[in-house]
Design a protein around this motif. Structure first.
Motif, PDB file in Angstrom:
ATOM      1  N   THR A  22       0.843  -1.182   0.000  1.00 34.48           N
ATOM      2  CA  THR A  22       0.000   0.000   0.000  1.00 34.48           C
ATOM      3  C   THR A  22       0.886   1.243   0.000  1.00 34.48           C
ATOM      4  O   THR A  22       2.114   1.143   0.146  1.00 34.48           O
ATOM      5  CB  THR A  22      -0.918   0.030   1.236  1.00 34.48           C
ATOM      6  OG1 THR A  22      -0.096   0.128   2.405  1.00 34.48           O
ATOM      7  CG2 THR A  22      -1.793  -1.210   1.299  1.00 34.48           C
ATOM      8  N   ALA A  23       0.285   2.417  -0.139  1.00 40.23           N
ATOM      9  CA  ALA A  23       1.046   3.671  -0.125  1.00 40.23           C
ATOM     10  C   ALA A  23       1.810   3.838   1.182  1.00 40.23           C
ATOM     11  O   ALA A  23       2.884   4.440   1.211  1.00 40.23           O
ATOM     12  CB  ALA A  23       0.105   4.858  -0.344  1.00 40.23           C
ATOM     13  N   SER A  24       1.286   3.278   2.274  1.00 42.31           N
ATOM     14  CA  SER A  24       1.968   3.374   3.567  1.00 42.31           C
ATOM     15  C   SER A  24       2.979   2.254   3.782  1.00 42.31           C
ATOM     16  O   SER A  24       3.579   2.158   4.846  1.00 42.31           O
ATOM     17  CB  SER A  24       0.939   3.381   4.696  1.00 42.31           C
ATOM     18  OG  SER A  24       0.221   2.166   4.705  1.00 42.31           O
ATOM     19  N   GLY A  25       3.141   1.364   2.774  1.00 41.55           N
ATOM     20  CA  GLY A  25       4.146   0.305   2.867  1.00 41.55           C
ATOM     21  C   GLY A  25       3.636  -1.013   3.410  1.00 41.55           C
ATOM     22  O   GLY A  25       4.418  -1.942   3.618  1.00 41.55           O
ATOM     23  N   LEU A  26       2.350  -1.135   3.638  1.00 38.66           N
ATOM     24  CA  LEU A  26       1.782  -2.361   4.179  1.00 38.66           C
ATOM     25  C   LEU A  26       1.698  -3.429   3.090  1.00 38.66           C
ATOM     26  O   LEU A  26       1.088  -3.203   2.049  1.00 38.66           O
ATOM     27  CB  LEU A  26       0.379  -2.056   4.723  1.00 38.66           C
ATOM     28  CG  LEU A  26      -0.234  -3.014   5.715  1.00 38.66           C
ATOM     29  CD1 LEU A  26       0.618  -3.130   6.968  1.00 38.66           C
ATOM     30  CD2 LEU A  26      -1.617  -2.529   6.087  1.00 38.66           C
ATOM     31  N   PRO A  27       2.305  -4.617   3.299  1.00 41.20           N
ATOM     32  CA  PRO A  27       2.261  -5.665   2.273  1.00 41.20           C
ATOM     33  C   PRO A  27       0.904  -6.370   2.225  1.00 41.20           C
ATOM     34  O   PRO A  27       0.269  -6.591   3.260  1.00 41.20           O
ATOM     35  CB  PRO A  27       3.360  -6.642   2.702  1.00 41.20           C
ATOM     36  CG  PRO A  27       3.549  -6.412   4.154  1.00 41.20           C
ATOM     37  CD  PRO A  27       3.144  -4.992   4.435  1.00 41.20           C
ATOM     38  N   VAL A  28       0.484  -6.703   0.999  1.00 44.79           N
ATOM     39  CA  VAL A  28      -0.753  -7.455   0.802  1.00 44.79           C
ATOM     40  C   VAL A  28      -0.562  -8.381  -0.390  1.00 44.79           C
ATOM     41  O   VAL A  28      -0.090  -7.972  -1.435  1.00 44.79           O
ATOM     42  CB  VAL A  28      -1.980  -6.534   0.613  1.00 44.79           C
ATOM     43  CG1 VAL A  28      -1.795  -5.603  -0.564  1.00 44.79           C
ATOM     44  CG2 VAL A  28      -3.246  -7.348   0.463  1.00 44.79           C
ATOM     45  N   ALA A  29      -0.899  -9.656  -0.189  1.00 48.85           N
ATOM     46  CA  ALA A  29      -0.816 -10.631  -1.276  1.00 48.85           C
ATOM     47  C   ALA A  29      -2.225 -10.843  -1.822  1.00 48.85           C
ATOM     48  O   ALA A  29      -3.175 -11.039  -1.060  1.00 48.85           O
ATOM     49  CB  ALA A  29      -0.246 -11.953  -0.773  1.00 48.85           C
ATOM     50  N   GLY A  30      -2.350 -10.800  -3.136  1.00 49.92           N
ATOM     51  CA  GLY A  30      -3.622 -11.054  -3.792  1.00 49.92           C
ATOM     52  C   GLY A  30      -3.532 -12.330  -4.609  1.00 49.92           C
ATOM     53  O   GLY A  30      -2.519 -12.588  -5.256  1.00 49.92           O
ATOM     54  N   PHE A  31      -4.571 -13.141  -4.548  1.00 49.90           N
ATOM     55  CA  PHE A  31      -4.598 -14.380  -5.310  1.00 49.90           C
ATOM     56  C   PHE A  31      -6.041 -14.814  -5.510  1.00 49.90           C
ATOM     57  O   PHE A  31      -6.952 -14.333  -4.837  1.00 49.90           O
ATOM     58  CB  PHE A  31      -3.800 -15.486  -4.601  1.00 49.90           C
ATOM     59  CG  PHE A  31      -4.214 -15.751  -3.182  1.00 49.90           C
ATOM     60  CD1 PHE A  31      -5.179 -16.705  -2.884  1.00 49.90           C
ATOM     61  CD2 PHE A  31      -3.644 -15.047  -2.132  1.00 49.90           C
ATOM     62  CE1 PHE A  31      -5.559 -16.949  -1.582  1.00 49.90           C
ATOM     63  CE2 PHE A  31      -4.027 -15.277  -0.825  1.00 49.90           C
ATOM     64  CZ  PHE A  31      -4.981 -16.237  -0.546  1.00 49.90           C
ATOM     65  N   THR A  32      -6.241 -15.723  -6.459  1.00 50.55           N
ATOM     66  CA  THR A  32      -7.568 -16.260  -6.738  1.00 50.55           C
ATOM     67  C   THR A  32      -7.548 -17.757  -6.482  1.00 50.55           C
ATOM     68  O   THR A  32      -6.632 -18.460  -6.899  1.00 50.55           O
ATOM     69  CB  THR A  32      -7.984 -15.982  -8.197  1.00 50.55           C
ATOM     70  OG1 THR A  32      -7.999 -14.574  -8.397  1.00 50.55           O
ATOM     71  CG2 THR A  32      -9.362 -16.547  -8.495  1.00 50.55           C
ATOM     72  N   ILE A  33      -8.580 -18.226  -5.783  1.00 48.28           N
ATOM     73  CA  ILE A  33      -8.732 -19.649  -5.500  1.00 48.28           C
ATOM     74  C   ILE A  33      -9.939 -20.154  -6.289  1.00 48.28           C
ATOM     75  O   ILE A  33     -10.963 -19.480  -6.375  1.00 48.28           O
ATOM     76  CB  ILE A  33      -8.891 -19.904  -3.976  1.00 48.28           C
ATOM     77  CG1 ILE A  33      -8.949 -21.402  -3.668  1.00 48.28           C
ATOM     78  CG2 ILE A  33     -10.064 -19.166  -3.413  1.00 48.28           C
ATOM     79  CD1 ILE A  33      -8.917 -21.726  -2.184  1.00 48.28           C
ATOM     80  N   ALA A  34      -9.781 -21.314  -6.906  1.00 50.18           N
ATOM     81  CA  ALA A  34     -10.866 -21.939  -7.667  1.00 50.18           C
ATOM     82  C   ALA A  34     -11.284 -23.211  -6.938  1.00 50.18           C
ATOM     83  O   ALA A  34     -10.465 -24.087  -6.679  1.00 50.18           O
ATOM     84  CB  ALA A  34     -10.411 -22.272  -9.076  1.00 50.18           C
ATOM     85  N   SER A  35     -12.556 -23.289  -6.608  1.00 48.00           N
ATOM     86  CA  SER A  35     -13.094 -24.453  -5.915  1.00 48.00           C
ATOM     87  C   SER A  35     -14.153 -25.099  -6.812  1.00 48.00           C
ATOM     88  O   SER A  35     -15.141 -24.460  -7.168  1.00 48.00           O
ATOM     89  CB  SER A  35     -13.715 -24.032  -4.585  1.00 48.00           C
ATOM     90  OG  SER A  35     -14.219 -25.148  -3.905  1.00 48.00           O
TER      91      SER A  35
END
Length: 156
Positions: A22-35
């Protein structure tokens, strides 16, 4: 928080997790799960794949960094978190609604695989309850010893 919809979904990663900040440096992982459920087709007298469910997930902070390092496309994982509904206007001006998971926890499924877990330690946080560090104030070694206790107590 009260009133939130908590879900647990098991499925396969459609791509490698994408780690962003994020702009403040907070890490975030994005992913898609298929069920994809298996359903019994009485006409054919066999199990067939049902309609797949694709859910976009976000995993924040250290857990997101760990997921980005550990997970890869095709892995079967288990995601637990808060189900969120978001409405937005797309590029063509059409109103869209999507369901997403704000992941609290992610784990690999051991149904068809094995895993070796490696505990991570936060830098700058002393180990609690483990043996005292023999490194002096000017020592170059700041890594905890392999037998050291975790950097933070277990929440349970």
């Amino acid at each position: 928080m009260a009133g939130e919809t908590l879900v647990t979904v098991a499925g396969n990663l459609t791509a490698d997790p994408e780690l962003r900040h994020t702009a403040s440096g907070l890490p975030v992982a994005g992913f898609t799960i298929a069920s994809t459920p298996r359903v019994f087709d009485r006409d054919r007298n066999e199990f067939v794949d049902g309609e797949p469910l694709f859910l976009r997930c976000s995993l924040w902070r250290q857990a997101g960094e760990n997921a980005a390092q550990s997970l890869a496309r095709g892995m079967r994982i288990i995601v637990t978190g808060r189900l969120r509904q978001r409405t937005f206007d797309d590029k063509e001006g059409q109103r869209r609604t999507v369901l997403e998971i704000d992941a609290e926890d992610v784990a690999v499924s051991l149904t068809y695989a094995t895993a070796k877990v490696t505990k991570t330690y936060r830098p700058g946080v002393p180990a609690q309850g483990g043996p005292a560090s023999t490194a002096g104030p000017g020592s170059a070694s700041a890594q905890p010893s392999p037998g050291a206790a975790p950097a933070e107590p277990h929440p349970f």
